[in-house]
Design a protein around this motif. Structure first.
Motif, PDB file in Angstrom:
ATOM      1  N   PHE A 102       0.828  -1.206   0.000  1.00  0.00           N
ATOM      2  CA  PHE A 102       0.000   0.000   0.000  1.00  0.00           C
ATOM      3  C   PHE A 102       0.862   1.256   0.000  1.00  0.00           C
ATOM      4  O   PHE A 102       1.968   1.271   0.545  1.00  0.00           O
ATOM      5  CB  PHE A 102      -0.894   0.048   1.247  1.00  0.00           C
ATOM      6  CG  PHE A 102      -1.858  -1.096   1.363  1.00  0.00           C
ATOM      7  CD1 PHE A 102      -3.146  -0.990   0.878  1.00  0.00           C
ATOM      8  CD2 PHE A 102      -1.478  -2.288   1.971  1.00  0.00           C
ATOM      9  CE1 PHE A 102      -4.037  -2.039   0.990  1.00  0.00           C
ATOM     10  CE2 PHE A 102      -2.358  -3.346   2.091  1.00  0.00           C
ATOM     11  CZ  PHE A 102      -3.644  -3.226   1.599  1.00  0.00           C
ATOM     12  N   GLY A 103       0.341   2.314  -0.586  1.00  0.00           N
ATOM     13  CA  GLY A 103       0.935   3.626  -0.435  1.00  0.00           C
ATOM     14  C   GLY A 103       0.477   4.250   0.873  1.00  0.00           C
ATOM     15  O   GLY A 103      -0.466   3.771   1.511  1.00  0.00           O
ATOM     16  N   THR A 104       1.149   5.314   1.284  1.00  0.00           N
ATOM     17  CA  THR A 104       0.780   6.015   2.515  1.00  0.00           C
ATOM     18  C   THR A 104       0.227   7.381   2.154  1.00  0.00           C
ATOM     19  O   THR A 104       0.940   8.232   1.647  1.00  0.00           O
ATOM     20  CB  THR A 104       1.996   6.172   3.440  1.00  0.00           C
ATOM     21  OG1 THR A 104       2.525   4.878   3.743  1.00  0.00           O
ATOM     22  CG2 THR A 104       1.587   6.852   4.733  1.00  0.00           C
ATOM     23  N   ASN A 105      -1.056   7.578   2.385  1.00  0.00           N
ATOM     24  CA  ASN A 105      -1.704   8.850   2.102  1.00  0.00           C
ATOM     25  C   ASN A 105      -2.273   9.447   3.381  1.00  0.00           C
ATOM     26  O   ASN A 105      -2.777   8.708   4.226  1.00  0.00           O
ATOM     27  CB  ASN A 105      -2.845   8.660   1.091  1.00  0.00           C
ATOM     28  CG  ASN A 105      -2.362   8.147  -0.248  1.00  0.00           C
ATOM     29  OD1 ASN A 105      -1.312   8.535  -0.712  1.00  0.00           O
ATOM     30  ND2 ASN A 105      -3.143   7.273  -0.867  1.00  0.00           N
ATOM     31  N   PRO A 106      -2.213  10.757   3.533  1.00  0.00           N
ATOM     32  CA  PRO A 106      -2.865  11.372   4.700  1.00  0.00           C
ATOM     33  C   PRO A 106      -4.374  11.354   4.527  1.00  0.00           C
ATOM     34  O   PRO A 106      -4.891  11.324   3.403  1.00  0.00           O
ATOM     35  CB  PRO A 106      -2.325  12.808   4.680  1.00  0.00           C
ATOM     36  CG  PRO A 106      -2.036  13.064   3.232  1.00  0.00           C
ATOM     37  CD  PRO A 106      -1.571  11.751   2.661  1.00  0.00           C
ATOM     38  N   ILE A 107      -5.100  11.353   5.614  1.00  0.00           N
ATOM     39  CA  ILE A 107      -6.550  11.477   5.547  1.00  0.00           C
ATOM     40  C   ILE A 107      -6.905  12.933   5.805  1.00  0.00           C
ATOM     41  O   ILE A 107      -6.396  13.553   6.746  1.00  0.00           O
ATOM     42  CB  ILE A 107      -7.258  10.541   6.556  1.00  0.00           C
ATOM     43  CG1 ILE A 107      -8.778  10.658   6.397  1.00  0.00           C
ATOM     44  CG2 ILE A 107      -6.801  10.788   7.976  1.00  0.00           C
ATOM     45  CD1 ILE A 107      -9.554   9.625   7.207  1.00  0.00           C
TER      46      ILE A 107
END
Length: 407
Positions: free
Chosen positions: A143-148
């Motif tokens: 998975f990529g890491t994205n902010p919410i």
């Protein structure tokens, strides 16, 4: 005497059938004449881009055998010494050097296969040295890491990015969440309708306002369930935007039609404001045909004119922004400097919405953009209403005042 011997030899050879030796590991097509035609010679195969289901295979015809090579490629099987009767793959083209490449697909992960090159000329079909290929093992999903950043009072959305399927088939994907770190699908989960890798946005509903949560993206392939990184978020307090819709006692048909359009717009705008901001405000909606477009002040008064093009959600949220303090308070004149919004939280929100670290909110004495909903043309989807409210909430965090006081 010599004539008798010669005759005897000729007769024996004719009756027995003189056999012509053929190279080992070759098959000669019986219907073709093979006199004086040698079989083609093939080099060693090379493998590249080995995956769970295939590989690129490169071979080379070293010697044509004195005749045109009419086809070349590979054959493969789970058992040794495959032939073209098993799984042949013909190369579409070859280089002048004789090199050719074929794509080997539809294989099984973690499986050993035997691969041989073949070439066909007028002399028949020849095979090269057998090579062994083992396909890759299926790994966990990556998975990529994205902010919410889309967080309301009871709703939150997360943008999931599945970078790799691990070489397997992603049959289920979504997010799970809970009050503790590293939630699993045994806590709360919502599944995305599609499968495979890529980006998708997914929502979590029925959350509690002003509460700390943790989420993780998840995906299922042949190895089981894989999880993305733990991401924490905090829901905001639920907004308390209420309204009074002032109407005449005996409306005309034109007024009734305007009331209906404005009622839909007002209820929708209040829903967005109460779910994606924590503002407290009471607004007063008035229909006034003498107003060219629409206007509002910080006291909560909003007026809409007779033009139907302004009697919509976009304009209602825009005017509601003015009641919250954009363009109608002394704070606004301090926030906009040289045509740019100068405070941190709202600009940070815009950067996350746009995925652009250089993004800055523009503004003048009354309006701001992007996502200020200044024109109907600015709305491409309902997400623009959400983004407007998220930026308004960030402006409130930056200190924007309203009739009920600061954030």
């Amino acid at each position: 005497m010599n004539r008798i011997v010669y005759y005897a030899f000729f007769t024996a050879c004719t009756l027995a059938g003189c056999k012509k030796a053929t190279p080992e590991n070759s098959i000669v097509t019986p219907t073709e004449k093979t006199d004086h035609i040698a079989l083609a010679e093939l080099g060693k195969l090379a493998f590249s881009n080995i995956t769970t289901t295939g590989a690129m295979v490169t071979g080379k015809v070293l010697n044509k055998g004195g005749a045109l090579v009419t086809s070349r490629g590979i054959c493969w099987n789970k058992d040794p010494n495959p032939t073209i009767d098993n799984n042949p793959i013909e190369a579409n083209s070859s280089k002048g050097s004789g090199e050719f490449t074929v794509a080997l697909t539809t294989l099984t992960p973690s499986q050993t296969y035997y691969i041989r090159p073949y070439a066909k000329n007028k002399g028949g079909i020849s095979y090269g040295e057998q090579q062994v290929l083992t396909t890759a093992d299926i790994q966990s999903v990556t998975f990529g890491t994205n902010p919410i950043f889309i967080v309301g009072s009871s709703i939150a959305y997360y943008d999931v990015n599945i970078i790799s399927s691990g070489g397997g088939a992603v049959t289920e994907r979504g997010v799970c969440w809970g009050l503790q770190e590293k939630p699993t699908i045994n806590d709360h989960k919502v599944m995305n309708g599609s499968k495979g890798t890529g980006k998708f946005r997914i929502g979590m509903l029925n959350l509690n306002p002003s509460t700390n949560y943790h989420l993780r993206a998840y995906a299922t392939n042949e190895t089981g369930v894989s999880y993305g990184p733990d991401i924490s978020f905090h829901t905001i307090a639920k907004g308390k935007v209420t309204y009074t819709f002032n109407k005449v006692d005996n409306p005309t048909a034109q007024q009734l039609a305007a009331y209906q359009r404005l009622q839909v717009a007002l209820d929708s705008a209040v829903w967005y404001a109460n779910n994606y901001t924590s503002a407290t405000k009471h607004v007063y909606l008035n229909y006034d045909p003498g107003v060219p477009t629409a206007d509002a002040n910080n006291e909560g008064w909003m007026r809409f004119g007779a033009s139907e093009s302004y009697q919509n959600i976009r304009t209602m949220l825009h005017e509601m922004n003015h009641t919250f303090g954009t363009g109608t308070t002394s704070w606004w004149s301090q926030a906009i400097i040289n045509g740019k919004y100068s405070l941190a939280n709202a600009n940070k929100m815009l950067k996350m919405i746009s995925s652009d670290e250089s993004a800055v909110i523009n503004g003048d004495s009354m309006h701001w953009w992007p996502y200020g909903l200044n024109q109907n043309s600015e709305v491409s989807s309902s997400w623009d209403y959400v983004y407007n409210c998220l930026i308004i909430e960030a402006m409130r965090k930056d200190g924007m005042t309203s009739h009920s006081g600061p954030y």
